[in-house]
Design a protein around this motif. Structure first.
Motif, PDB file in Angstrom:
ATOM      1  N   GLN A 182       0.789  -1.302  -0.005  1.00 39.36           N
ATOM      2  CA  GLN A 182       0.037  -0.073   0.031  1.00 39.36           C
ATOM      3  C   GLN A 182       0.991   1.308  -0.016  1.00 39.36           C
ATOM      4  OE1 GLN A 182      -2.631   0.274   3.231  1.00 39.36           O
ATOM      5  NE2 GLN A 182      -3.854   1.784   2.408  1.00 39.36           N
ATOM      6  N   VAL A 183       0.335   2.496  -0.569  1.00 39.58           N
ATOM      7  CA  VAL A 183       1.048   3.667  -0.812  1.00 39.58           C
ATOM      8  C   VAL A 183       0.086   4.744  -0.329  1.00 39.58           C
ATOM      9  CG1 VAL A 183       0.737   3.753  -3.241  1.00 39.58           C
ATOM     10  CG2 VAL A 183       2.757   5.001  -2.179  1.00 39.58           C
ATOM     11  N   GLN A 184       0.443   5.653   0.342  1.00 33.98           N
ATOM     12  CA  GLN A 184      -0.123   6.799   0.551  1.00 33.98           C
ATOM     13  C   GLN A 184       0.083   7.849  -0.389  1.00 33.98           C
ATOM     14  OE1 GLN A 184       1.121   5.198   3.559  1.00 33.98           O
ATOM     15  NE2 GLN A 184      -0.858   4.190   3.532  1.00 33.98           N
ATOM     16  N   LEU A 185      -1.050   8.636  -0.645  1.00 35.84           N
ATOM     17  CA  LEU A 185      -0.825   9.528  -2.048  1.00 35.84           C
ATOM     18  C   LEU A 185      -1.288  10.850  -1.712  1.00 35.84           C
ATOM     19  CD1 LEU A 185      -1.774   7.247  -5.185  1.00 35.84           C
ATOM     20  CD2 LEU A 185       0.456   7.875  -4.251  1.00 35.84           C
ATOM     21  N   ALA A 186      -0.721  11.943  -1.917  1.00 35.75           N
ATOM     22  CA  ALA A 186      -1.135  13.133  -1.614  1.00 35.75           C
ATOM     23  C   ALA A 186      -0.975  14.417  -2.797  1.00 35.75           C
ATOM     24  CB  ALA A 186      -0.245  13.650  -0.410  1.00 35.75           C
ATOM     25  N   GLU A 187      -2.200  14.772  -3.363  1.00 36.38           N
ATOM     26  CA  GLU A 187      -2.044  15.621  -4.472  1.00 36.38           C
ATOM     27  C   GLU A 187      -1.805  16.955  -3.989  1.00 36.38           C
ATOM     28  OE1 GLU A 187      -5.176  12.611  -5.623  1.00 36.38           O
ATOM     29  OE2 GLU A 187      -4.539  13.513  -3.739  1.00 36.38           O
ATOM     30  N   SER A 188      -1.332  17.963  -4.751  1.00 34.21           N
ATOM     31  CA  SER A 188      -1.211  19.437  -4.524  1.00 34.21           C
ATOM     32  C   SER A 188      -1.113  19.962  -6.165  1.00 34.21           C
ATOM     33  CB  SER A 188       0.003  19.471  -3.603  1.00 34.21           C
ATOM     34  OG  SER A 188       1.108  19.251  -4.166  1.00 34.21           O
ATOM     35  N   GLY A 189      -1.320  21.635  -5.874  1.00 30.54           N
ATOM     36  CA  GLY A 189      -1.060  22.204  -7.009  1.00 30.54           C
ATOM     37  C   GLY A 189      -2.320  22.741  -7.723  1.00 30.54           C
ATOM     38  N   GLY A 190      -3.524  22.206  -7.150  1.00 30.19           N
ATOM     39  CA  GLY A 190      -4.901  22.748  -7.821  1.00 30.19           C
ATOM     40  C   GLY A 190      -5.036  24.069  -7.399  1.00 30.19           C
ATOM     41  N   GLY A 191      -6.044  24.800  -7.972  1.00 34.92           N
ATOM     42  CA  GLY A 191      -6.483  25.951  -8.199  1.00 34.92           C
ATOM     43  C   GLY A 191      -7.372  26.483  -8.838  1.00 34.92           C
ATOM     44  N   LEU A 192      -7.523  27.857  -8.973  1.00 36.66           N
ATOM     45  CA  LEU A 192      -8.150  28.446  -9.901  1.00 36.66           C
ATOM     46  C   LEU A 192      -7.544  29.272 -10.923  1.00 36.66           C
ATOM     47  CD1 LEU A 192     -10.951  29.741 -10.965  1.00 36.66           C
ATOM     48  CD2 LEU A 192     -10.490  31.703  -9.256  1.00 36.66           C
ATOM     49  N   VAL A 193      -7.751  29.034 -12.138  1.00 35.36           N
ATOM     50  CA  VAL A 193      -7.006  29.260 -13.335  1.00 35.36           C
ATOM     51  C   VAL A 193      -7.896  29.854 -14.400  1.00 35.36           C
ATOM     52  CG1 VAL A 193      -6.531  27.273 -14.491  1.00 35.36           C
ATOM     53  CG2 VAL A 193      -4.934  29.060 -14.592  1.00 35.36           C
ATOM     54  N   GLN A 194      -7.437  30.972 -15.170  1.00 32.18           N
ATOM     55  CA  GLN A 194      -8.135  31.451 -16.352  1.00 32.18           C
ATOM     56  C   GLN A 194      -7.969  30.392 -17.562  1.00 32.18           C
ATOM     57  OE1 GLN A 194      -7.293  35.437 -17.105  1.00 32.18           O
ATOM     58  NE2 GLN A 194      -9.126  36.320 -15.929  1.00 32.18           N
ATOM     59  N   ALA A 195      -9.016  30.362 -18.357  1.00 32.94           N
ATOM     60  CA  ALA A 195      -8.892  29.461 -19.450  1.00 32.94           C
ATOM     61  C   ALA A 195      -7.587  30.083 -20.349  1.00 32.94           C
ATOM     62  CB  ALA A 195     -10.070  29.823 -20.427  1.00 32.94           C
ATOM     63  N   GLY A 196      -6.621  29.031 -20.969  1.00 31.00           N
ATOM     64  CA  GLY A 196      -5.661  29.078 -21.508  1.00 31.00           C
ATOM     65  C   GLY A 196      -4.597  29.150 -20.650  1.00 31.00           C
ATOM     66  N   GLY A 197      -4.560  29.018 -19.441  1.00 33.10           N
ATOM     67  CA  GLY A 197      -3.691  29.146 -18.472  1.00 33.10           C
ATOM     68  C   GLY A 197      -3.115  27.693 -18.081  1.00 33.10           C
ATOM     69  N   SER A 198      -1.971  27.433 -17.078  1.00 36.20           N
ATOM     70  CA  SER A 198      -1.587  26.431 -16.785  1.00 36.20           C
ATOM     71  C   SER A 198      -1.238  26.026 -15.519  1.00 36.20           C
ATOM     72  CB  SER A 198      -0.078  26.492 -17.450  1.00 36.20           C
ATOM     73  OG  SER A 198       0.009  26.370 -18.724  1.00 36.20           O
ATOM     74  N   LEU A 199      -1.284  25.053 -15.210  1.00 36.07           N
ATOM     75  CA  LEU A 199      -1.243  24.473 -13.711  1.00 36.07           C
ATOM     76  C   LEU A 199      -0.412  23.017 -13.833  1.00 36.07           C
ATOM     77  CD1 LEU A 199      -4.624  24.466 -11.773  1.00 36.07           C
ATOM     78  CD2 LEU A 199      -2.782  26.055 -11.396  1.00 36.07           C
ATOM     79  N   ARG A 200       0.505  22.992 -12.511  1.00 37.90           N
ATOM     80  CA  ARG A 200       1.183  21.685 -12.545  1.00 37.90           C
ATOM     81  C   ARG A 200       0.720  21.025 -11.290  1.00 37.90           C
ATOM     82  NH1 ARG A 200       7.572  20.770 -10.775  1.00 37.90           N
ATOM     83  NH2 ARG A 200       7.952  19.109 -12.210  1.00 37.90           N
ATOM     84  N   LEU A 201       0.059  19.966 -11.260  1.00 39.56           N
ATOM     85  CA  LEU A 201      -0.340  19.063 -10.366  1.00 39.56           C
ATOM     86  C   LEU A 201       0.980  18.202  -9.873  1.00 39.56           C
ATOM     87  CD1 LEU A 201      -3.870  17.948 -11.207  1.00 39.56           C
ATOM     88  CD2 LEU A 201      -3.001  20.221 -10.184  1.00 39.56           C
ATOM     89  N   SER A 202       1.014  18.004  -8.576  1.00 38.04           N
ATOM     90  CA  SER A 202       1.806  16.847  -8.284  1.00 38.04           C
ATOM     91  C   SER A 202       1.312  15.837  -7.145  1.00 38.04           C
ATOM     92  CB  SER A 202       2.974  17.846  -7.261  1.00 38.04           C
ATOM     93  OG  SER A 202       3.900  18.682  -7.967  1.00 38.04           O
ATOM     94  N   CYS A 203       1.783  14.943  -7.076  1.00 39.47           N
ATOM     95  CA  CYS A 203       1.330  13.894  -6.341  1.00 39.47           C
ATOM     96  C   CYS A 203       2.431  12.919  -5.579  1.00 39.47           C
ATOM     97  CB  CYS A 203       0.592  12.978  -7.098  1.00 39.47           C
ATOM     98  SG  CYS A 203      -0.129  11.260  -6.262  1.00 39.47           S
ATOM     99  N   ALA A 204       2.690  13.364  -4.099  1.00 33.94           N
ATOM    100  CA  ALA A 204       3.725  12.703  -3.515  1.00 33.94           C
ATOM    101  C   ALA A 204       3.535  11.381  -2.853  1.00 33.94           C
ATOM    102  CB  ALA A 204       4.115  13.704  -2.450  1.00 33.94           C
ATOM    103  N   ALA A 205       4.173  10.444  -2.900  1.00 33.33           N
ATOM    104  CA  ALA A 205       4.086   8.997  -2.291  1.00 33.33           C
ATOM    105  C   ALA A 205       4.536   8.795  -1.305  1.00 33.33           C
ATOM    106  CB  ALA A 205       4.126   8.221  -3.485  1.00 33.33           C
ATOM    107  N   SER A 206       4.320   8.122  -0.539  1.00 30.61           N
ATOM    108  CA  SER A 206       4.878   7.626   0.758  1.00 30.61           C
ATOM    109  C   SER A 206       5.861   6.119   0.460  1.00 30.61           C
ATOM    110  CB  SER A 206       4.257   7.399   1.974  1.00 30.61           C
ATOM    111  OG  SER A 206       3.138   6.397   1.841  1.00 30.61           O
ATOM    112  N   GLY A 207       6.582   5.913   1.181  1.00 34.57           N
ATOM    113  CA  GLY A 207       7.242   4.589   1.081  1.00 34.57           C
ATOM    114  C   GLY A 207       8.394   4.509  -0.010  1.00 34.57           C
ATOM    115  N   ARG A 208       9.119   3.310   0.112  1.00 36.37           N
ATOM    116  CA  ARG A 208      10.209   2.980  -0.489  1.00 36.37           C
ATOM    117  C   ARG A 208      10.022   2.512  -2.041  1.00 36.37           C
ATOM    118  NH1 ARG A 208      14.193   0.784   4.080  1.00 36.37           N
ATOM    119  NH2 ARG A 208      13.663   2.499   5.713  1.00 36.37           N
ATOM    120  N   THR A 209       8.732   1.996  -2.247  1.00 37.84           N
ATOM    121  CA  THR A 209       8.423   1.214  -3.440  1.00 37.84           C
ATOM    122  C   THR A 209       7.895   1.882  -4.451  1.00 37.84           C
ATOM    123  OG1 THR A 209       6.481   0.521  -2.289  1.00 37.84           O
ATOM    124  CG2 THR A 209       8.645  -0.998  -2.052  1.00 37.84           C
ATOM    125  N   PHE A 210       7.869   3.163  -4.643  1.00 38.04           N
ATOM    126  CA  PHE A 210       7.191   3.999  -5.364  1.00 38.04           C
ATOM    127  C   PHE A 210       7.454   3.425  -6.842  1.00 38.04           C
ATOM    128  CE2 PHE A 210       5.087   7.694  -7.303  1.00 38.04           C
ATOM    129  CZ  PHE A 210       5.791   8.201  -8.068  1.00 38.04           C
TER     130      PHE A 210
END
Length: 122
Positions: A1-29
């Motif tokens: 089992q691995v724990q996952l945590a997303e970040s990087g979301g938000g409000l953006v105007q059309a045409g814009g950009s965002l970068r989402l990240s997902c950090a995983a726990s454990g050594r077996t990613f």
């Protein structure tokens, strides 16, 4: 089992950009294939992108192909989703998921994050 945590979301105007990240726990990613899915209000959860364990293979939904890029850094236990040219229809909660094989099927992923909201205004 691995724990996952997303970040990087938000409000953006059309045409814009965002970068989402997902950090995983454990050594077996590096042994997990990773996927991004999204769910808009009143809609089913849908596949967005997936990446194999070694990042040798990537897959995209037709609706995001050419605009979104999935990548991973196994040294940092993190998977990313770079989203460019965002559209209002991309508005959804975005989830990352880990599983044994790279697939577009949500049921094949065993572990899920809590999700991060992405809102694209017109």
């Amino acid at each position: 089992q691995v724990q996952l945590a997303e970040s990087g979301g938000g409000l953006v105007q059309a045409g814009g950009s965002l970068r989402l990240s997902c950090a995983a726990s454990g050594r077996t990613f590096s042994t997990y294939a990773m996927g991004w899915f999204r769910q808009a209000p009143g809609k089913e959860r849908e596949f967005v992108a997936a990446i194999s364990r070694s990042a040798g293979n990537t897959y995209y939904a037709d609706s995001v192909k050419g605009r979104f890029t999935i990548s991973r850094d196994n040294a940092k236990n993190t998977v990313y989703l770079q989203m460019n040219s965002l559209k209002p229809e991309d508005t959804a909660v975005y989830y990352c998921a880990a599983g044994p094989v790279v697939t577009t099927t949500s049921g094949m992923y065993d572990d899920w994050g809590q999700g991060t909201q992405v809102t694209v205004s017109s």
